[in-house]
Design an enzyme around this catalytic site. Structure first.
Site, PDB file in Angstrom:
ATOM      1  N   ASP A  12      21.411 -55.474 -15.962  1.00 17.04           N
ATOM      2  CA  ASP A  12      21.884 -56.313 -17.376  1.00 17.04           C
ATOM      3  C   ASP A  12      21.830 -55.693 -18.611  1.00 17.04           C
ATOM      4  OD1 ASP A  12      23.177 -58.898 -18.829  1.00 17.04           O
ATOM      5  OD2 ASP A  12      20.982 -59.397 -18.996  1.00 17.04           O
ATOM      6  N   ASP A  14      21.965 -57.175 -22.412  1.00 15.35           N
ATOM      7  CA  ASP A  14      21.543 -57.636 -23.625  1.00 15.35           C
ATOM      8  C   ASP A  14      19.924 -58.447 -23.048  1.00 15.35           C
ATOM      9  OD1 ASP A  14      20.804 -58.667 -26.060  1.00 15.35           O
ATOM     10  OD2 ASP A  14      22.780 -59.654 -26.049  1.00 15.35           O
TER      11      ASP A  14
HETATM   12 MG   LIG Z   1      20.615 -60.557 -20.364  1.00 19.08          MG
END
Ligand SMILES: [Mg+2]
Length: 325
Positions: A12, A14
């Site tokens: 992932d 962010d």
């Molecule tokens: Mg995230």
């Protein structure tokens, strides 16, 4: 080393690699070293607003050696999902922005306007120009038999001014109006992780994320091991009290753990109803997990790992006290 236990990482962005304009501490150097040991990485994002080359350019700006092909957006996963239902090359109506159109073209589909009657499917994804008229056209097409696919169903979207309505809100409007449920590609759907793993030809992939109801739930849905890092939106307390569908395989502070031994929560087993781990001790008292330090020099993350082991072994835990993070 944890990174040697897997042949690929589905990462992932962010909260794991960066937070707004800044790289997360240790992320760049840890990923660079892990890739050096042979770990293959895909950067997996629900954000359908940007094309893979734009996401890769952003990641390179932090000093990561990322190729365009190392990025998987929810729009790309949606195009893969479409290809399992309709013939590649056919027309797909786009209710979304440039990132959605880019993914369709990259997969060999022909993007058309929402009111184009030749569309065999409707793909909804993030686009700041989406209008009521677009939603109305999507409803008409879907009611007439076009396949309804959504890049993702995130309810909110972070902007510099605060949280704004995400694609899920618009998808839900069309679902309400048509009584037809969209096929969803983005997390927590397993589609995006399976697509990313397939592109890497991974046999044993690890999902790395910071959010329980997308990254970790998606990993569990796909049948992949997962690592929750506490560098993003999830607190130590939240992961200890996570529902079964959102429990990760491992919990660590940040990506430095890739170069350390793996610590699966399930491997922390009790003796006489006491969980001893890494200088910490946990007990279940009523509906609480109570954690205490046994060794004053114990690392704080150990308190989270031992508390999770105790909480997840019990059906009735609703609170935790004594966490050092
Ligand atoms: Mg995230």
């Amino acid at each position: 080393m944890l990174c040697k236990d897997y042949d690929a990482a589905l990462i992932d962005l962010d909260g794991v690699v960066y937070i707004s304009e800044n790289a997360v501490d240790y992320a760049v150097e840890s990923l660079t070293s892990a890739v050096g040991t042979g770990l293959r990485c895909a950067f997996v994002t629900n954000n359908a607003g940007r094309s893979a080359p734009l996401v890769a350019t952003h990641l390179r700006s932090f000093g990561l050696d990322v190729h365009d092909a190392d990025v998987m957006t929810s729009a790309m996963a949606a195009a893969d999902l479409l290809a399992t239902h309709v013939e590649v090359g056919l027309a797909v109506a786009v209710v979304g922005g440039p990132g959605v159109t880019w993914a369709l073209v990259a997969a060999g589909f022909r993007p058309v306007a929402p009111n184009d009657p030749v569309a065999v499917a409707v793909l909804m994804g993030y686009g700041p120009q989406i209008s009521w008229q677009d939603l109305a056209h999507a409803c008409v097409a879907i009611r007439a038999g076009a396949l309804f696919v959504a890049t993702n169903t995130d309810r909110t979207f972070p902007t510099s001014e605060g949280l704004a309505p995400g694609n899920g809100v618009f998808v839900q409007a069309v679902e309400e109006a048509t009584s037809i449920t969209a096929l969803v590609a983005g997390k927590p759907s397993p589609v995006i992780f399976r697509s990313a793993a397939q592109r890497l030809n991974a046999q044993r992939a690890l999902v790395i994320g910071d959010r329980l109801n997308t990254d970790i739930a998606g990993a569990n849905n796909a049948g992949f091991d997962s690592l929750l890092v506490l560098s993003g939106v999830t607190s130590a307390r939240e992961v200890v009290l996570a529902i079964p569908a959102e429990r990760p395989t491992m919990i660590e502070n940040d990506l430095r753990c890739l170069a350390e031994n793996a610590h699966p929560i399930q491997a922390i087993q009790p003796v006489d109803h006491v969980w001893d781990w890494a200088g910490w001790r946990a007990r279940v008292v009523g509906a609480q997990v109570v954690v205490e330090a046994v060794d004053p020099s114990a690392q704080p993350i150990g308190s989270v790992q031992v508390a999770a082991a105790a909480a997840w072994a019990s059906q009735r835990v609703v609170d935790v006290i004594g966490l050092a993070l």
